[in-house]
Motif scaffolding. Structure first.
Motif, PDB file in Angstrom:
ATOM      1  N   ASP A  86     -34.694  44.669  14.163  1.00 51.79           N
ATOM      2  CA  ASP A  86     -34.530  44.996  12.688  1.00 51.79           C
ATOM      3  C   ASP A  86     -33.130  43.958  12.515  1.00 51.79           C
ATOM      4  O   ASP A  86     -33.100  43.092  11.634  1.00 51.79           O
ATOM      5  N   VAL A  87     -32.270  44.057  13.487  1.00 51.75           N
ATOM      6  CA  VAL A  87     -31.086  43.420  13.396  1.00 51.75           C
ATOM      7  C   VAL A  87     -31.175  41.866  13.502  1.00 51.75           C
ATOM      8  O   VAL A  87     -30.700  41.004  12.550  1.00 51.75           O
ATOM      9  N   LEU A  88     -32.026  41.315  14.372  1.00 48.20           N
ATOM     10  CA  LEU A  88     -32.376  39.964  14.519  1.00 48.20           C
ATOM     11  C   LEU A  88     -33.067  39.518  13.500  1.00 48.20           C
ATOM     12  O   LEU A  88     -32.884  38.134  12.970  1.00 48.20           O
ATOM     13  N   ARG A  89     -34.193  40.224  12.712  1.00 46.09           N
ATOM     14  CA  ARG A  89     -34.954  39.879  11.592  1.00 46.09           C
ATOM     15  C   ARG A  89     -34.045  39.674  10.597  1.00 46.09           C
ATOM     16  O   ARG A  89     -33.932  38.746   9.527  1.00 46.09           O
ATOM     17  N   ALA A  90     -32.990  40.458  10.321  1.00 54.32           N
ATOM     18  CA  ALA A  90     -32.074  40.635   9.050  1.00 54.32           C
ATOM     19  C   ALA A  90     -31.314  39.280   9.324  1.00 54.32           C
ATOM     20  O   ALA A  90     -30.909  38.540   8.404  1.00 54.32           O
ATOM     21  N   ASP A  91     -30.753  38.846  10.597  1.00 52.91           N
ATOM     22  CA  ASP A  91     -30.040  37.640  10.643  1.00 52.91           C
ATOM     23  C   ASP A  91     -30.946  36.297  10.860  1.00 52.91           C
ATOM     24  O   ASP A  91     -30.435  35.482  10.792  1.00 52.91           O
ATOM     25  N   GLY A  92     -32.169  36.575  10.404  1.00 54.53           N
ATOM     26  CA  GLY A  92     -33.153  35.311  10.121  1.00 54.53           C
ATOM     27  C   GLY A  92     -33.665  34.917  11.513  1.00 54.53           C
ATOM     28  O   GLY A  92     -34.431  33.709  11.491  1.00 54.53           O
ATOM     29  N   ASN A  93     -33.570  35.570  12.500  1.00 52.29           N
ATOM     30  CA  ASN A  93     -34.099  35.200  13.747  1.00 52.29           C
ATOM     31  C   ASN A  93     -35.375  36.097  14.124  1.00 52.29           C
ATOM     32  O   ASN A  93     -35.429  36.668  14.867  1.00 52.29           O
ATOM     33  N   ALA A  94     -36.434  35.524  13.303  1.00 55.10           N
ATOM     34  CA  ALA A  94     -37.677  35.939  13.260  1.00 55.10           C
ATOM     35  C   ALA A  94     -38.218  36.153  14.869  1.00 55.10           C
ATOM     36  O   ALA A  94     -38.939  37.029  15.217  1.00 55.10           O
ATOM     37  N   ALA A  95     -38.290  34.786  15.563  1.00 54.06           N
ATOM     38  CA  ALA A  95     -38.764  34.927  16.794  1.00 54.06           C
ATOM     39  C   ALA A  95     -38.092  35.970  17.939  1.00 54.06           C
ATOM     40  O   ALA A  95     -38.971  36.396  18.533  1.00 54.06           O
TER      41      ALA A  95
END
Length: 237
Positions: A86-95
């Motif tokens: 969730d944190v990575l997705r929020a930071d735009g790091n979808a992969a």
């Protein structure tokens, strides 16, 4: 099958009718001594079997506990991976977020598997716990039976010794009755009377012989007197 055999054997021994066995014995003392030895050995073997069964139960319980702990750990790992995603997705790091979600799914799969293994073990653990409880009860009953055997053995030995002493006394009394000591005394008394009569006879015989001698002496004296008077007559003529 092995557990059922152990349980059946303990139950059979625990239900053994000790009194009936003793009533049928030709030599209760020997039978009891052998029965005590056999029963003690059976208890020893049963204790080993029960200890093994308890050990198996404890291993199952340990495995169950480890499965539950593993499920909790995998659940915690899944949660951590999901939060990281969730944190990575929020930071735009979808992969990278998808990778951590994948890790969370793997952890959840491991959690499900651990939980399933724990659930699968629970019926077996419950059954094994019941078996162990009955085995312990059976062993307790066997130990009570063994105490009863030993007590009954001591009582029977004491009674047997008392009965033997009484029988010896009765045998001695019966032999005295058969001998009839009063009849022995009567025969001895008769013998004494015969000896006394014999002594009296000899005394009487001796007395009669003495009287005859004195009578013979008196007869000789009379003859001498007659001869003397005859001589005196002749002297006067």
């Amino acid at each position: 099958m092995a557990k059922q055999t152990i349980l059946g054997r303990v139950a059979q021994l625990a239900r053994a009718n000790v009194h009936a066995l003793l009533d049928q014995a030709e030599d209760p003392q020997k039978m009891l001594d052998q029965l005590i030895r056999d029963y003690t050995e059976s208890i020893r073997e049963a204790e080993q079997a029960v200890a093994t069964t308890i050990g198996d139960l404890r291993l199952q319980e340990e495995d169950h506990r480890e499965d539950l702990e593993a499920a909790a750990e995998w659940g915690a790992k899944a949660l951590a991976a999901s939060k990281k995603a969730d944190v990575l997705r929020a930071d735009g790091n979808a992969a990278e977020a998808d990778r951590f979600d994948g890790l969370a799914k793997v952890a959840l799969g491991r959690q499900l598997r651990s939980e399933q293994e724990a659930r699968d073990a629970e019926p077996s653990i419950a059954a094994q716990t019941d078996v162990v409880g009955r085995l312990k009860d059976g062993l307790d009953t066997m130990r009570i039976k063994l105490t009863e055997l030993r007590s009954r053995r001591d009582q029977l030995v004491a009674r047997a010794k008392s009965a033997q002493a009484r029988n010896r006394m009765l045998d001695a009394a019966r032999s005295v009755d058969v001998l009839d000591p009063t009849s022995e005394l009567s025969r001895f008394e008769e013998k004494v009377r015969r000896e006394e009569a014999r002594a009296l006879g000899r005394e009487e015989l001796a007395a009669s012989s003495l009287d005859a001698q004195f009578e013979q002496l008196d007869s000789l004296s009379d003859t001498a007197e007659v001869e003397a008077r005859l001589a005196a007559l002749k002297a006067t003529t």
